[in-house]
Design a protein around this motif. Structure first.
Motif, mmCIF file in Angstrom:
data_model
loop_
_atom_site.group_PDB
_atom_site.id
_atom_site.type_symbol
_atom_site.label_atom_id
_atom_site.label_comp_id
_atom_site.label_asym_id
_atom_site.label_seq_id
_atom_site.Cartn_x
_atom_site.Cartn_y
_atom_site.Cartn_z
ATOM 1 N N LYS A 98 0.865 -1.131 -0.162
ATOM 2 C CA LYS A 98 0.022 0.118 -0.076
ATOM 3 C C LYS A 98 1.066 1.038 -0.059
ATOM 4 N N ILE A 99 0.638 2.278 -0.937
ATOM 5 C CA ILE A 99 1.466 3.205 -1.060
ATOM 6 C C ILE A 99 0.505 4.654 -1.119
ATOM 7 N N ASP A 100 0.990 5.442 -0.163
ATOM 8 C CA ASP A 100 0.529 6.774 0.136
ATOM 9 C C ASP A 100 1.260 7.845 -0.320
ATOM 10 N N PHE A 101 0.984 8.271 -1.290
ATOM 11 C CA PHE A 101 1.907 9.244 -2.109
ATOM 12 C C PHE A 101 1.893 10.437 -1.361
ATOM 13 N N GLU A 102 0.954 10.832 -0.593
ATOM 14 C CA GLU A 102 0.821 12.167 0.103
ATOM 15 C C GLU A 102 1.741 12.091 1.237
ATOM 16 N N THR A 103 1.689 11.187 2.032
ATOM 17 C CA THR A 103 2.388 11.045 3.314
ATOM 18 C C THR A 103 3.649 10.148 2.974
ATOM 19 N N LYS A 104 3.911 9.629 1.771
ATOM 20 C CA LYS A 104 5.207 8.969 1.448
ATOM 21 C C LYS A 104 5.402 7.751 2.401
ATOM 22 N N LYS A 105 4.295 7.145 2.653
ATOM 23 C CA LYS A 105 4.285 5.910 3.314
ATOM 24 C C LYS A 105 4.170 4.531 2.700
ATOM 25 N N GLU A 107 3.421 0.399 3.023
ATOM 26 C CA GLU A 107 3.008 -0.722 3.977
ATOM 27 C C GLU A 107 2.872 -2.028 3.246
ATOM 28 N N GLU A 152 6.145 8.641 -9.097
ATOM 29 C CA GLU A 152 5.048 7.743 -9.247
ATOM 30 C C GLU A 152 5.518 6.625 -10.353
#
Length: 173
Positions: A98-105, A107, A152
């Protein structure tokens, strides 16, 4: 697939525990206490773990979900079903990122869909590469595209190809 229980869950496994309130253990008896101070309570369906260290645990990788502000050295209770444990050496492709581009996290998770699945060895390698793309952006400044757009593109290649981050970078040069 291997079955886990109180006799083998601590041997080279990956697991995502769910955070529980400390009160769930008040009625229970501790079945095992490790040298590092972690306590374990076994149930028919799983295990409670009371510990101040999560992540790499001896020869395992155990994550604690449900904590918004995790702090190492604070004690937390986690619960996992026996069916939540997986062998670190398994070749079964069960995990995604799982990639959150806003928070750069980034998982590791076990998705419902079966696309872009990896075994644990590969998923942790890809996770590390994605984290590297988010962290080290200095070299990206020399490209015409904005850093976020380039990130991205690179991450999509990491997830959909067998190329390493190094190979992807070389192709961009």
């Amino acid at each position: 697939m291997r079955k886990y229980d109180k006799t083998n869950f601590f041997k080279h496994t990956y697991c995502q525990f769910e955070y529980k309130e400390l009160s769930v253990l008040q009625e229970e008896n501790i079945h095992f206490k490790s040298k590092s101070g972690s306590s374990y309570v076994y149930t028919e369906n799983g295990v409670y773990r009371y510990s101040n260290h999560w992540g790499r645990v001896a020869n395992c990788r155990w994550k604690l979900n449900g904590i918004t502000k995790y702090q190492n050295q604070n004690y937390y209770v986690g619960y996992a079903k026996w069916t939540d444990f997986y062998s670190l050496t398994s070749e079964a492709k069960l995990f995604g990122l799982k990639i959150d581009f806003e928070t750069k996290k980034v998982e590791v998770y076990k998705p419902e869909r079966k696309d872009q699945l990896f075994n644990l060895t590969v998923v942790f390698k890809k996770k590390k590469e994605v984290e590297e793309v988010f962290k080290n952006t200095k070299w990206m400044q020399y490209h015409e595209e904005e850093v976020e757009v380039l990130q991205e593109k690179i991450i999509k290649q990491i997830l959909t190809s067998n190329k390493s981050l190094r190979e992807i970078k070389l192709e961009l040069s």
